[in-house]
Design a protein around this motif. Structure first.
Motif, PDB file in Angstrom:
ATOM      1  N   LEU A  98       0.832  -1.207   0.000  1.00 35.87           N
ATOM      2  CA  LEU A  98       0.000   0.000   0.000  1.00 35.87           C
ATOM      3  C   LEU A  98       0.869   1.261   0.000  1.00 35.87           C
ATOM      4  CD1 LEU A  98      -2.726  -1.214   2.515  1.00 35.87           C
ATOM      5  CD2 LEU A  98      -3.110  -0.638   0.113  1.00 35.87           C
ATOM      6  N   ASP A  99       1.921   1.259   0.806  1.00 39.17           N
ATOM      7  CA  ASP A  99       2.843   2.405   0.833  1.00 39.17           C
ATOM      8  C   ASP A  99       3.497   2.610  -0.535  1.00 39.17           C
ATOM      9  OD1 ASP A  99       2.326   3.076   3.462  1.00 39.17           O
ATOM     10  OD2 ASP A  99       4.044   1.970   4.264  1.00 39.17           O
ATOM     11  N   ALA A 100       3.881   1.521  -1.179  1.00 37.86           N
ATOM     12  CA  ALA A 100       4.505   1.624  -2.508  1.00 37.86           C
ATOM     13  C   ALA A 100       3.521   2.205  -3.524  1.00 37.86           C
ATOM     14  CB  ALA A 100       5.002   0.250  -2.968  1.00 37.86           C
ATOM     15  N   GLU A 101       2.263   1.803  -3.450  1.00 36.49           N
ATOM     16  CA  GLU A 101       1.253   2.340  -4.369  1.00 36.49           C
ATOM     17  C   GLU A 101       0.981   3.813  -4.086  1.00 36.49           C
ATOM     18  OE1 GLU A 101      -1.693   2.918  -7.232  1.00 36.49           O
ATOM     19  OE2 GLU A 101       0.033   1.604  -7.108  1.00 36.49           O
ATOM     20  N   ILE A 102       0.979   4.187  -2.827  1.00 33.07           N
ATOM     21  CA  ILE A 102       0.775   5.594  -2.466  1.00 33.07           C
ATOM     22  C   ILE A 102       1.914   6.440  -3.020  1.00 33.07           C
ATOM     23  CG2 ILE A 102       0.724   7.227  -0.536  1.00 33.07           C
ATOM     24  CD1 ILE A 102      -0.693   4.912   1.052  1.00 33.07           C
ATOM     25  N   VAL A 103       3.139   5.975  -2.860  1.00 28.99           N
ATOM     26  CA  VAL A 103       4.303   6.714  -3.367  1.00 28.99           C
ATOM     27  C   VAL A 103       4.260   6.783  -4.888  1.00 28.99           C
ATOM     28  CG1 VAL A 103       6.812   6.630  -3.596  1.00 28.99           C
ATOM     29  CG2 VAL A 103       5.764   6.257  -1.373  1.00 28.99           C
ATOM     30  N   ARG A 104       3.870   5.698  -5.551  1.00 28.07           N
ATOM     31  CA  ARG A 104       3.815   5.678  -7.009  1.00 28.07           C
ATOM     32  C   ARG A 104       2.787   6.678  -7.535  1.00 28.07           C
ATOM     33  NH1 ARG A 104       0.814   4.528 -10.994  1.00 28.07           N
ATOM     34  NH2 ARG A 104      -0.889   3.800  -9.703  1.00 28.07           N
ATOM     35  N   ALA A 105       1.646   6.772  -6.863  1.00 32.99           N
ATOM     36  CA  ALA A 105       0.565   7.622  -7.351  1.00 32.99           C
ATOM     37  C   ALA A 105       0.678   9.073  -6.895  1.00 32.99           C
ATOM     38  CB  ALA A 105      -0.772   7.050  -6.894  1.00 32.99           C
ATOM     39  N   THR A 106       1.551   9.337  -5.936  1.00 33.64           N
ATOM     40  CA  THR A 106       1.682  10.691  -5.408  1.00 33.64           C
ATOM     41  C   THR A 106       2.590  11.509  -6.315  1.00 33.64           C
ATOM     42  OG1 THR A 106       1.433   9.847  -3.168  1.00 33.64           O
ATOM     43  CG2 THR A 106       2.361  12.041  -3.395  1.00 33.64           C
ATOM     44  N   PRO A 107       2.204  12.746  -6.625  1.00 32.37           N
ATOM     45  CA  PRO A 107       3.074  13.594  -7.441  1.00 32.37           C
ATOM     46  C   PRO A 107       4.435  13.787  -6.777  1.00 32.37           C
ATOM     47  CG  PRO A 107       0.913  14.604  -7.189  1.00 32.37           C
ATOM     48  CD  PRO A 107       0.951  13.401  -6.292  1.00 32.37           C
ATOM     49  N   VAL A 108       5.429  14.048  -7.586  1.00 29.52           N
ATOM     50  CA  VAL A 108       6.800  14.177  -7.110  1.00 29.52           C
ATOM     51  C   VAL A 108       6.953  15.334  -6.124  1.00 29.52           C
ATOM     52  CG1 VAL A 108       9.186  14.564  -7.846  1.00 29.52           C
ATOM     53  CG2 VAL A 108       7.673  13.154  -9.215  1.00 29.52           C
ATOM     54  N   THR A 109       6.135  16.375  -6.252  1.00 21.33           N
ATOM     55  CA  THR A 109       6.273  17.546  -5.391  1.00 21.33           C
ATOM     56  C   THR A 109       5.919  17.257  -3.943  1.00 21.33           C
ATOM     57  OG1 THR A 109       4.032  18.239  -5.927  1.00 21.33           O
ATOM     58  CG2 THR A 109       5.817  19.164  -7.251  1.00 21.33           C
ATOM     59  N   ALA A 110       5.062  16.284  -3.703  1.00 20.42           N
ATOM     60  CA  ALA A 110       4.675  15.958  -2.332  1.00 20.42           C
ATOM     61  C   ALA A 110       5.601  14.893  -1.784  1.00 20.42           C
ATOM     62  CB  ALA A 110       3.230  15.458  -2.299  1.00 20.42           C
ATOM     63  N   THR A 111       5.812  14.937  -0.482  1.00 15.72           N
ATOM     64  CA  THR A 111       6.628  13.917   0.154  1.00 15.72           C
ATOM     65  C   THR A 111       5.733  13.060   1.023  1.00 15.72           C
ATOM     66  OG1 THR A 111       7.125  15.400   1.981  1.00 15.72           O
ATOM     67  CG2 THR A 111       8.708  15.329   0.160  1.00 15.72           C
TER      68      THR A 111
END
Length: 173
Positions: A98-111
């Motif tokens: 789930l964390d990997a999917e969140i990181v994949r779908a999150t724009p690069v500008t957000a951390t």
């Protein structure tokens, strides 16, 4: 025989109804208005509605909490090592996916940082019935979210729901 009639040139107007200059002015005005509307629309939308949190964040937190609960039960009941190890490992794998999917779908500008849970205190060790209920609730929540989600995310949540249902059935109170 073919009869050719003369062309009446008096019907044709010498000046066009709309000049090229009028067309160019109208195009420039409409183009400027479109750009202005687009810029205004983008800025007001970004300011008016802040980004909603990813719905998978709550599921990742639940998965980590379930894994921590299973480890706490394991520390208290070593006779359940096989069952609790499988539950803890699977729920940790769910949280990581789930964390990997969140990181994949999150724009690069957000951390985004992976969610963590506090260790379970000895007085907070869940009973087997509580752990089973938590796993059942996790399965139901993942299934509900899977029905409203498409693509990979829907499949991931459906798989997590099935896994939680299976391990909840393995927990004997």
């Amino acid at each position: 025989m073919c009869v050719v009639s003369p062309v009446d040139r008096t019907l044709r107007s010498r000046t066009p109804a709309v000049s090229r200059r009028t067309v160019l002015r109208a195009s420039a005005t409409l183009g400027g208005a479109a750009v202005l509307a687009g810029v205004t629309g983008c800025s007001s939308a970004d300011e008016a509605s802040p980004a909603e949190p990813d719905p998978l964040l709550a599921e990742a937190r639940r998965a980590r909490a379930d894994a921590a609960s299973a480890r706490a039960v394991l520390a208290d009941r070593p006779d359940l090592v096989d069952t609790m190890t499988v539950i803890a490992d699977q729920r940790t794998a769910h949280a990581d996916a789930l964390d990997a999917e969140i990181v994949r779908a999150t724009p690069v500008t957000a951390t985004t940082t992976p969610s963590t849970t506090a260790p379970v205190q000895p007085s907070d060790i869940p009973t087997l019935a509580q752990l089973r209920d938590d796993l059942t609730e996790s399965a139901q929540r993942a299934a509900t979210l899977a029905r409203s989600t498409q693509g990979y995310r829907g499949g991931l949540l459906g798989s997590i729901s099935a896994s939680c249902t299976l391990v909840a059935a393995a927990v004997q109170a």
